[in-house]
Motif scaffolding. Structure first.
Motif, PDB file in Angstrom:
ATOM      1  N   VAL A   1      37.044  75.017  17.096  1.00  7.71           N
ATOM      2  CA  VAL A   1      36.217  74.247  16.168  1.00  7.71           C
ATOM      3  C   VAL A   1      35.380  75.236  15.358  1.00  7.71           C
ATOM      4  CG1 VAL A   1      34.417  73.989  17.937  1.00  7.71           C
ATOM      5  CG2 VAL A   1      34.480  72.405  16.028  1.00  7.71           C
ATOM      6  N   ARG A   2      35.172  74.912  14.084  1.00  7.14           N
ATOM      7  CA  ARG A   2      34.350  75.774  13.229  1.00  7.14           C
ATOM      8  C   ARG A   2      32.885  75.473  13.503  1.00  7.14           C
ATOM      9  NH1 ARG A   2      37.338  78.221   9.678  1.00  7.14           N
ATOM     10  NH2 ARG A   2      35.863  78.882   8.093  1.00  7.14           N
ATOM     11  N   LEU A   3      32.245  76.352  14.229  1.00  8.30           N
ATOM     12  CA  LEU A   3      30.846  76.114  14.571  1.00  8.30           C
ATOM     13  C   LEU A   3      29.950  76.299  13.359  1.00  8.30           C
ATOM     14  CD1 LEU A   3      30.593  77.918  18.022  1.00  8.30           C
ATOM     15  CD2 LEU A   3      30.883  75.489  17.562  1.00  8.30           C
ATOM     16  N   GLN A   4      28.927  75.463  13.290  1.00  3.15           N
ATOM     17  CA  GLN A   4      27.897  75.602  12.268  1.00  3.15           C
ATOM     18  C   GLN A   4      26.733  76.374  12.879  1.00  3.15           C
ATOM     19  OE1 GLN A   4      28.510  74.339   9.190  1.00  3.15           O
ATOM     20  NE2 GLN A   4      30.493  73.668  10.021  1.00  3.15           N
ATOM     21  N   VAL A   5      26.360  77.475  12.243  1.00  3.14           N
ATOM     22  CA  VAL A   5      25.217  78.225  12.746  1.00  3.14           C
ATOM     23  C   VAL A   5      24.257  78.498  11.595  1.00  3.14           C
ATOM     24  CG1 VAL A   5      26.547  79.340  14.580  1.00  3.14           C
ATOM     25  CG2 VAL A   5      26.297  80.480  12.374  1.00  3.14           C
ATOM     26  N   PRO A   6      22.943  78.571  11.907  1.00  2.00           N
ATOM     27  CA  PRO A   6      21.983  78.841  10.840  1.00  2.00           C
ATOM     28  C   PRO A   6      22.066  80.305  10.391  1.00  2.00           C
ATOM     29  CG  PRO A   6      20.881  78.754  12.959  1.00  2.00           C
ATOM     30  CD  PRO A   6      22.308  78.373  13.206  1.00  2.00           C
ATOM     31  N   GLU A   7      21.511  80.542   9.226  1.00  2.00           N
ATOM     32  CA  GLU A   7      21.294  81.903   8.705  1.00  2.00           C
ATOM     33  C   GLU A   7      20.719  82.797   9.808  1.00  2.00           C
ATOM     34  OE1 GLU A   7      20.984  84.045   4.820  1.00  2.00           O
ATOM     35  OE2 GLU A   7      22.025  82.270   5.567  1.00  2.00           O
ATOM     36  N   GLY A   8      21.230  84.008   9.908  1.00  2.00           N
ATOM     37  CA  GLY A   8      20.636  84.946  10.855  1.00  2.00           C
ATOM     38  C   GLY A   8      21.325  84.956  12.208  1.00  2.00           C
ATOM     39  N   VAL A   9      22.201  83.984  12.447  1.00  2.00           N
ATOM     40  CA  VAL A   9      22.990  83.994  13.678  1.00  2.00           C
ATOM     41  C   VAL A   9      24.395  84.455  13.310  1.00  2.00           C
ATOM     42  CG1 VAL A   9      24.012  82.584  15.508  1.00  2.00           C
ATOM     43  CG2 VAL A   9      21.658  82.166  14.767  1.00  2.00           C
TER      44      VAL A   9
ATOM     45  N   GLY B   1      37.538  71.351  -0.583  1.00  2.00           N
ATOM     46  CA  GLY B   1      36.765  72.573  -0.726  1.00  2.00           C
ATOM     47  C   GLY B   1      35.372  72.427  -0.140  1.00  2.00           C
ATOM     48  N   GLU B   2      34.739  71.330  -0.457  1.00  8.25           N
ATOM     49  CA  GLU B   2      33.421  71.015   0.089  1.00  8.25           C
ATOM     50  C   GLU B   2      33.420  71.104   1.607  1.00  8.25           C
ATOM     51  OE1 GLU B   2      29.429  69.431  -0.230  1.00  8.25           O
ATOM     52  OE2 GLU B   2      30.828  70.126  -1.770  1.00  8.25           O
ATOM     53  N   ALA B   3      34.406  70.456   2.218  1.00  6.40           N
ATOM     54  CA  ALA B   3      34.460  70.380   3.685  1.00  6.40           C
ATOM     55  C   ALA B   3      34.731  71.740   4.318  1.00  6.40           C
ATOM     56  CB  ALA B   3      35.518  69.377   4.109  1.00  6.40           C
ATOM     57  N   LEU B   4      35.502  72.571   3.653  1.00 11.28           N
ATOM     58  CA  LEU B   4      35.950  73.825   4.274  1.00 11.28           C
ATOM     59  C   LEU B   4      35.218  75.047   3.736  1.00 11.28           C
ATOM     60  CD1 LEU B   4      39.776  73.023   4.271  1.00 11.28           C
ATOM     61  CD2 LEU B   4      38.224  72.970   6.226  1.00 11.28           C
ATOM     62  N   GLY B   5      34.278  74.832   2.823  1.00 11.91           N
ATOM     63  CA  GLY B   5      33.536  75.964   2.293  1.00 11.91           C
ATOM     64  C   GLY B   5      34.354  76.840   1.358  1.00 11.91           C
ATOM     65  N   LEU B   6      35.249  76.207   0.608  1.00  7.64           N
ATOM     66  CA  LEU B   6      36.080  76.944  -0.347  1.00  7.64           C
ATOM     67  C   LEU B   6      35.957  76.266  -1.711  1.00  7.64           C
ATOM     68  CD1 LEU B   6      39.261  77.076   1.926  1.00  7.64           C
ATOM     69  CD2 LEU B   6      37.620  78.941   1.581  1.00  7.64           C
ATOM     70  N   THR B   7      36.404  76.962  -2.754  1.00  7.22           N
ATOM     71  CA  THR B   7      36.376  76.313  -4.068  1.00  7.22           C
ATOM     72  C   THR B   7      37.616  75.434  -4.224  1.00  7.22           C
ATOM     73  OG1 THR B   7      37.619  78.061  -5.177  1.00  7.22           O
ATOM     74  CG2 THR B   7      35.228  78.322  -5.095  1.00  7.22           C
ATOM     75  N   ALA B   8      37.447  74.401  -5.030  1.00 14.77           N
ATOM     76  CA  ALA B   8      38.569  73.505  -5.313  1.00 14.77           C
ATOM     77  C   ALA B   8      39.711  74.273  -5.954  1.00 14.77           C
ATOM     78  CB  ALA B   8      38.108  72.371  -6.224  1.00 14.77           C
ATOM     79  N   ALA B   9      39.363  75.212  -6.826  1.00 17.43           N
ATOM     80  CA  ALA B   9      40.403  75.992  -7.505  1.00 17.43           C
ATOM     81  C   ALA B   9      41.234  76.792  -6.509  1.00 17.43           C
ATOM     82  CB  ALA B   9      39.759  76.934  -8.518  1.00 17.43           C
ATOM     83  N   GLN B  10      40.569  77.322  -5.507  1.00 15.91           N
ATOM     84  CA  GLN B  10      41.317  78.118  -4.541  1.00 15.91           C
ATOM     85  C   GLN B  10      42.309  77.262  -3.769  1.00 15.91           C
ATOM     86  OE1 GLN B  10      39.369  80.361  -1.112  1.00 15.91           O
ATOM     87  NE2 GLN B  10      40.519  81.874  -2.265  1.00 15.91           N
ATOM     88  N   ILE B  11      41.895  76.093  -3.414  1.00 14.18           N
ATOM     89  CA  ILE B  11      42.797  75.207  -2.673  1.00 14.18           C
ATOM     90  C   ILE B  11      43.999  74.824  -3.535  1.00 14.18           C
ATOM     91  CG2 ILE B  11      42.967  72.866  -1.759  1.00 14.18           C
ATOM     92  CD1 ILE B  11      40.085  73.397  -0.647  1.00 14.18           C
ATOM     93  N   ARG B  12      43.756  74.468  -4.775  1.00 15.34           N
ATOM     94  CA  ARG B  12      44.889  74.117  -5.644  1.00 15.34           C
ATOM     95  C   ARG B  12      45.798  75.321  -5.854  1.00 15.34           C
ATOM     96  NH1 ARG B  12      40.764  71.772  -8.647  1.00 15.34           N
ATOM     97  NH2 ARG B  12      41.147  73.063 -10.477  1.00 15.34           N
ATOM     98  N   SER B  13      45.169  76.472  -6.030  1.00 15.43           N
ATOM     99  CA  SER B  13      45.952  77.694  -6.216  1.00 15.43           C
ATOM    100  C   SER B  13      46.791  78.016  -4.974  1.00 15.43           C
ATOM    101  CB  SER B  13      44.993  78.840  -6.545  1.00 15.43           C
ATOM    102  OG  SER B  13      45.591  80.081  -6.340  1.00 15.43           O
ATOM    103  N   ASP B  14      46.204  77.891  -3.805  1.00 10.24           N
ATOM    104  CA  ASP B  14      46.947  78.150  -2.562  1.00 10.24           C
ATOM    105  C   ASP B  14      48.151  77.225  -2.445  1.00 10.24           C
ATOM    106  OD1 ASP B  14      45.089  80.060  -1.898  1.00 10.24           O
ATOM    107  OD2 ASP B  14      44.204  78.959  -0.218  1.00 10.24           O
ATOM    108  N   LEU B  15      47.905  75.933  -2.660  1.00  7.96           N
ATOM    109  CA  LEU B  15      48.993  74.961  -2.507  1.00  7.96           C
ATOM    110  C   LEU B  15      50.109  75.211  -3.502  1.00  7.96           C
ATOM    111  CD1 LEU B  15      46.953  71.688  -1.916  1.00  7.96           C
ATOM    112  CD2 LEU B  15      48.135  73.087  -0.216  1.00  7.96           C
ATOM    113  N   SER B  16      49.736  75.698  -4.692  1.00  8.22           N
ATOM    114  CA  SER B  16      50.742  75.860  -5.745  1.00  8.22           C
ATOM    115  C   SER B  16      51.759  76.957  -5.410  1.00  8.22           C
ATOM    116  CB  SER B  16      50.067  76.161  -7.079  1.00  8.22           C
ATOM    117  OG  SER B  16      49.609  77.490  -7.113  1.00  8.22           O
TER     118      SER B  16
END
Lengths: 218, 218
Positions: A184-192, B43-58
DNA sequence: TAGATTGTTAATCGATTAACAATC
DNA sequence: TAGATTGTTAATCGATTAACAATC
């Protein structure tokens, strides 16, 4: 010790991945009592370019001698220090299942100053048993333990469902570094700081490479 | 299915690292019976940009619909197939120590079609014992086993000293994929794919990050 | 000194991001 | 149709490599 880069831009991830390689190879050379090594010899042995090795090292200082190369023992010591291996670390392990047992028994870490000081698990059947010289304690003793003992690193080998909860607890107890094995992708605060070993992701990459071995870079 | 890139340049490593993330998150969405998802939501959920996800899939095709996004179940199936999860794999495990036991007992792989079919270890004390439904065999039975049974992936959890030797044996027996847990850089010939889980390197990276948390990128 | 190799700058290469025409 | 979001190209950013002056 001039450093190429302030802490404005930071150390690239690739550098962090390669430092352990350098460390391990230099340890091997030191064991063989090799005295000197050049960046091109290092590159040859590790499959990297000489320029990359010099560039990586220059983030941290100048450790070589013009026209000579690097003294193995000196570079080894410098990289040990860069990696933070010039001190000892207190670890706790949460989750004494198969993976937790494997890690607790693994001696490679202990030899480098990473010592597991306490082990926690919620299974009443495990409570009170010994594992690698530690008595297994119930997880509700965790907060109390953290309040009374210095802990540098928490190793999380619990099932995924409880991993974030355990993570929050150890962070609340002041732990600043987490080594996570739960999927699972753990959420950690800044500094951890967080390092993640994700077995399934690795296996999926292997599966991908099997299917696409013709079109993979590197 | 137009593919952006022939097999001239290949798939970047970063893409291969992200595909399992997409896969896992889409599995989660599918479980929650979410119907559609956009690249920006992903992207929001995974901490990535939308462009990167579309680019990866392409790299693999066009799986979305203009003005709509992606159907979760369809994209999930496509990525499963890209990762090679549309078939089953026969695994063997060499080394039934603590780590080997942990991996043999780990159910996450089996659920996705990775099944351990045989286990080998040199320890006479282990020989004949059962582990996850397999009888533990001595390593000198390995070559014979490979000659008579299809094996897709060899999992190496031996001590470092024998890992390369075991690796050579399984490759000689025709195995084309190796999942290595021994702390050594295995040499494999062209055409054999390799994934490496290196616990100590990961711990050294964690140690590095603790010491340099102020100047790390990302 | 002559030879070798570093540390660092400039050039190159590749990956990520921004922008937008295509289109559902 | 109007609105939204894709797939892809061009622009940007960052990392790797090549080159070389510095120097042991």
């Amino acid at each position: 010790m001039p450093v190429r880069d302030g802490n404005k831009t930071g150390i690239p991830k690739g550098v962090i991945n390669r430092l352990p390689l350098y460390y391990r190879y230099l340890a091997e050379l030191a064991r063989q009592e090799v005295e000197k090594v050049s960046s091109s010899e290092l590159g040859e042995a590790l499959g990297l370019t000489a320029a990359q090795i010099r560039s990586d090292l220059s983030y941290f200082g100048s450790f070589g001698q013009h026209g000579y190369g690097y003294r193995v023992d000196e570079l080894y010591n410098q990289i040990s220090s860069i990696l933070g291996l010039d001190r000892a670390y207190n670890l706790i392990l949460i989750g004494a299942g198969n993976l937790g047992k494997a890690i607790a028994s693994y001696q490679n870490f202990r030899n480098r100053g990473f010592e597991i000081k306490a082990i926690f698990d919620n299974d009443p059947l495990l409570e009170g048993k010994y594992l690698s010289g530690c008595i297994i304690q119930p997880i509700d003793k965790l907060t109390e333990y953290l309040a009374n003992n210095p802990v540098d690193i928490a190793v999380i080998t619990t099932p995924r469902e409880v991993a974030q909860d355990v993570c929050n607890q150890v962070i609340a107890g002041g732990v600043k570094a987490i080594w996570n094995f739960a999927p699972v992708r753990l959420q950690v605060p800044e500094g951890v700081v967080l390092e993640h070993i994700h077995l399934t992701n690795s296996l999926l990459r292997l599966s991908f490479k099997m299917k696409h071995s013709d079109k993979i870079k590197d």
